[in-house]
Structures are given as C-alpha cells and as structure tokens.
Enzyme design. Structure first.
Site, mmCIF file in Angstrom:
data_model
loop_
_atom_site.group_PDB
_atom_site.id
_atom_site.type_symbol
_atom_site.label_atom_id
_atom_site.label_comp_id
_atom_site.label_asym_id
_atom_site.label_seq_id
_atom_site.Cartn_x
_atom_site.Cartn_y
_atom_site.Cartn_z
ATOM 1 N N LYS A 1 26.161 91.337 40.774
ATOM 2 C CA LYS A 1 24.795 90.831 40.605
ATOM 3 C C LYS A 1 23.881 91.195 41.758
ATOM 4 O O LYS A 1 22.679 91.365 41.570
ATOM 5 C CB LYS A 1 24.794 89.322 40.404
ATOM 6 C CG LYS A 1 25.280 88.922 39.035
ATOM 7 C CD LYS A 1 24.748 87.562 38.649
ATOM 8 C CE LYS A 1 25.099 87.261 37.211
ATOM 9 N NZ LYS A 1 24.555 85.992 36.762
ATOM 10 N N LYS B 1 30.776 94.799 30.571
ATOM 11 C CA LYS B 1 30.840 93.494 29.923
ATOM 12 C C LYS B 1 29.490 93.186 29.269
ATOM 13 O O LYS B 1 28.441 93.429 29.879
ATOM 14 C CB LYS B 1 31.138 92.438 31.001
ATOM 15 C CG LYS B 1 31.177 91.016 30.536
ATOM 16 C CD LYS B 1 31.313 90.058 31.717
ATOM 17 C CE LYS B 1 29.970 89.592 32.249
ATOM 18 N NZ LYS B 1 29.510 88.265 31.810
ATOM 19 N N LYS C 1 23.866 88.913 29.702
ATOM 20 C CA LYS C 1 22.432 88.652 29.498
ATOM 21 C C LYS C 1 21.607 89.565 30.381
ATOM 22 O O LYS C 1 20.572 90.078 29.967
ATOM 23 C CB LYS C 1 22.114 87.199 29.879
ATOM 24 C CG LYS C 1 22.693 86.178 28.943
ATOM 25 C CD LYS C 1 22.408 84.769 29.468
ATOM 26 C CE LYS C 1 23.527 83.829 29.135
ATOM 27 N NZ LYS C 1 23.778 82.805 30.154
HETATM 28 P P1 ATP Z 1 24.631 86.811 33.163
HETATM 29 O O1 ATP Z 1 24.640 88.187 32.626
HETATM 30 O O2 ATP Z 1 23.261 86.213 33.364
HETATM 31 O O3 ATP Z 1 25.574 86.615 34.314
HETATM 32 P P2 ATP Z 1 26.477 85.955 31.252
HETATM 33 O O4 ATP Z 1 26.117 86.606 29.973
HETATM 34 O O5 ATP Z 1 27.620 86.497 32.045
HETATM 35 O O6 ATP Z 1 25.182 85.864 32.085
HETATM 36 P P3 ATP Z 1 27.114 83.141 31.732
HETATM 37 O O7 ATP Z 1 26.171 82.035 31.503
HETATM 38 O O8 ATP Z 1 27.345 83.555 33.122
HETATM 39 O O9 ATP Z 1 26.693 84.420 30.890
HETATM 40 O O10 ATP Z 1 28.504 82.808 31.042
HETATM 41 C C1 ATP Z 1 28.737 81.770 30.132
HETATM 42 C C2 ATP Z 1 30.142 81.848 29.578
HETATM 43 O O11 ATP Z 1 30.280 83.023 28.767
HETATM 44 C C3 ATP Z 1 31.258 81.964 30.638
HETATM 45 O O12 ATP Z 1 32.361 81.193 30.224
HETATM 46 C C4 ATP Z 1 31.608 83.419 30.630
HETATM 47 O O13 ATP Z 1 32.928 83.654 31.039
HETATM 48 C C5 ATP Z 1 31.409 83.762 29.174
HETATM 49 N N1 ATP Z 1 31.079 85.184 28.990
HETATM 50 C C6 ATP Z 1 30.010 85.825 29.510
HETATM 51 N N2 ATP Z 1 30.005 87.115 29.118
HETATM 52 C C7 ATP Z 1 31.101 87.285 28.326
HETATM 53 C C8 ATP Z 1 31.641 88.397 27.603
HETATM 54 N N3 ATP Z 1 31.041 89.570 27.619
HETATM 55 N N4 ATP Z 1 32.776 88.213 26.893
HETATM 56 C C9 ATP Z 1 33.383 87.003 26.855
HETATM 57 N N5 ATP Z 1 32.920 85.911 27.516
HETATM 58 C C10 ATP Z 1 31.800 86.045 28.246
#
Ligand code: ATP
Ligand code: LTN
Length: 332
Positions: A116, A198, A201
C-alpha cells in the site's frame, strides 16, 4: 485469559473504503453469513483503518452506512453485533498501548504495508504503518477466538498473536490468543484484468474491469466477466492458467463445489461457456443481495440507530479488557 463458556467469539471487520467486491464477499463476508449461528459474532466496520489513506469525508460517511447495509443484505442477521469501530474509543486506546510493545521491525515486514505504501513510503501516513496494531486491538478487546478473513490478512493475525503473547509473558494472562479462520475456497480471488494481482478496492480505481462489485448491475457483471483475462488456449485445459483458474475458483466457491466437479464440468469447454456459467452464477448470487440492499437503505436512520445501539452494548466489554491491560502495564 480463558475464553468464557458458550459459543466461541468470532470477530472480523471490513473497511468502508468503497464498494465491496467479489473477493471481499467470497473471502470473508459469505463465510461470516454461513457460519454465523455457530459463533458469538462481532462484525465491525473499521472506519479508523480506512482513514490511514486519504478519504473524502462525505464518501466515508456514505461508505460506512453502505457497508452496514451490505452486511445485512448479504445475510448477517439483525440480532448479530454489527458496529462502527470509531464509536468505541477503546479501539484506538488499546492500539496505542500495543504499539508500544510492537517492535518497528515487525511492522516493517508487513506485506500489506509494503504494497500500500509502495514507492510513496516516506509520504504514507504513520497510521498506515501502525495499521496492524489497531487491528490487533480490535481482535483482542473482545477475547476473540476466531478471525474469519481472506488469505491476505493471515500475517496481521500472526502479529496479533505475537503481541498478545508478548504481553501475556510479561504481565500474566491478559489476552486470549486468536486464530485466523481462512477457508480453502475463495480466500484469494484475483483481479479479472490481471490474475497475478489480488482483487482489491484500491486497484479497481485504475481499471473498471479489475473487480466485480457487489452492487454492479447484471449487464456490467456479464461484460466484466466476458472481458476477463484468460490465455491463448482455445478451451479449458488442466492444469489451467492463472486467469482461467481464477474464474473456476469464483465458480466453485459460489456454487459450493470441489475442484474435481468443476474440472469434470468444464474440461475441453470453450472459454465462452465457462465465462457465461461464471456470469450466471455471480448474477444469481448477487441479485437477491442487491434487492435487500435497496430495501435496507430506505431507512438509513434506523440503520444508524442499530449501529449506535450495538456500540453502546459492546463498549463496556471493550472497556473491561482495556482496563485489564491498563492495570497490567501500570496505567491504573
Ligand atoms: P483495499 O484494496 O482497500 O486494501 P480490500 O479489497 O483488500 O481493500 P479489505 O477491507 O481490506 O478489502 O478486506 C476485507 C476482507 O476481504 C478481508 O477479510 C480480506 O482478507 C478479504 N479480501 C480482500 N480481498 C480479497 C480477495 N481478493 N480475495 C479474497 N478475500 C479478500
Ligand atoms: N485489516 C482488515 C480489516 C480489519 C479486520 C480487523 C479484520 C480491521 N480490523 C479485525 C479482522 C479482524 C482488512 O481486511 N484489510
């Protein structure tokens, strides 16, 4: 500390940093919903984590309510404890104490921070660096046993255990040791535009084809899946390439099937067949969530009342743990 009698405590959270995508749903939220009756659950909307990177204030307020509605629309029952992190000051208070026991080196090793902060390391906030301490506080305040998350959060939960053990060794049993609960299916959904990354968002901002959002209309979902990166093969072969494997993983997670079943279903089928099956399964899963979401959002005031009410109920639990820690380290 020994966990009390009754169902084991589960705690998890998601950041209100924008619309939820399929990775968040399959890796986290869907598992919370499926297992909710087995545990004593607390589901948090972690807005203090979200401000570790710049946010528009109005958007943050909207995303907070929207995420609460998504939790409920996905099937979290109204009687479950769902609250907003910033409504309970014990979270940042405990985080501060934990930060004083976490060596810088542990935080330096966190891959999420490295990803990040990227090349902007010097300019990224101190909050982003200390992020895992706040997450540890979230978990430890409620004597949590299990933390259901996607694979990317494993390292943060290890750090939580490490700091809890450190305080327990030094001051006696202050904390319950939590464990990550990571399912084999759907724990790491990859970007549709780039299956090496991965689904996240943050990356969706640069490319609308990166992620499927839970509130995307059916035609948008179909278009995104139709354009998902595959490879130059004419049809599905095993072992499949990363793009095809990701589509199969989405399919088998949503339809609750194992790998041999999807291999039998799609072996030698053209990619167009696979893609339309994935799109149908995703649309079928998301349509009822979208309908319920709209109903719930018709009463934002009621939703906010529920969030505040739950925070009022949880605050004494969090404060009891905080006071135990404060006493242990000599602050009271
Ligand atoms: P950002 O990109 O802003 O970091 P994020 O999409 O990673 O956001 P979070 O709010 O950090 O989302 O994660 C919320 C939940 O979703 C966590 O339990 C995380 O492990 C899960 N998660 C996030 N991305 C994935 C993915 N690509 N596949 C499976 N689980 C995910
Ligand atoms: N860091 C998590 C969100 C999060 C969380 C938590 C998850 C904050 N506090 C406590 C489980 C338990 C993420 O998904 N990025």
């Amino acid at each position: 500390m020994q966990p009390g009698p009754g169902k084991p405590r589960v705690f998890s959270g998601i950041q209100p940093s924008g619309g939820l995508h399929l990775g968040n749903y399959l890796g986290a939220l869907r598992n919370w919903v499926r297992d909710q009756d087995k545990y004593d659950n607390i589901f948090c909307i972690v807005d203090l984590h979200t401000i570790t990177v710049p946010q528009d204030p109005a958007a943050l307020r909207e995303n907070t309510l929207s995420l609460a509605a998504i939790y409920l629309a996905s099937g979290i029952k109204t009687e479950q404890a769902m609250f907003v992190q910033s409504h309970i000051p014990a979270h940042p208070e405990l985080a501060w104490i934990l930060e004083c026991f976490i060596p810088m080196g542990w935080l330096e090793r966190m891959t999420q921070f490295k990803e990040k902060s990227g090349r902007e390391r010097e300019r990224s906030s101190a909050g982003l660096f200390a992020y895992p301490a706040l997450m540890a506080a979230d978990i430890l305040l409620y004597d949590t046993r299990y933390v259901p998350v996607g694979e990317d959060q494993r390292q943060h939960i290890e750090l939580t255990r490490d700091v809890a053990q450190r305080l327990n060794q030094r001051f006696g049993e202050v904390f319950v040791l939590p464990e990550a609960m990571i399912q084999a299916a759907g724990a790491r959904i990859m970007g549709l535009d780039d299956p090496e990354k991965k689904m996240s968002k943050s990356l969706a901002g640069d490319n609308p084809g990166h992620a499927i959002f839970l509130l995307d209309p059916p035609d948008v979902i179909r278009k995104k899946i139709a354009r998902a990166q595959t490879d130059a093969q004419p049809a599905v072969q095993f072992p499949a390439g990363t793009g095809v494997r990701n589509l199969l993983e989405i399919y088998r997670t949503i339809t609750d099937q194992d790998w041999p079943a999807v291999e039998r279903e799609f072996a030698a089928k053209p990619y167009s067949v696979l893609k339309s099956a994935v799109a149908d399964a995703v649309v079928e899963a998301l349509t009822p969530i979208q309908e319920r979401y709209r109903e719930i959002r018709a009463d934002d005031a009621g939703l906010m009342r529920q969030l505040r009410g739950t925070a009022d109920r949880l605050r004494p639990i969090a404060n009891t743990t905080l006071q135990r820690v404060q006493h242990a380290v000599g602050l009271r």
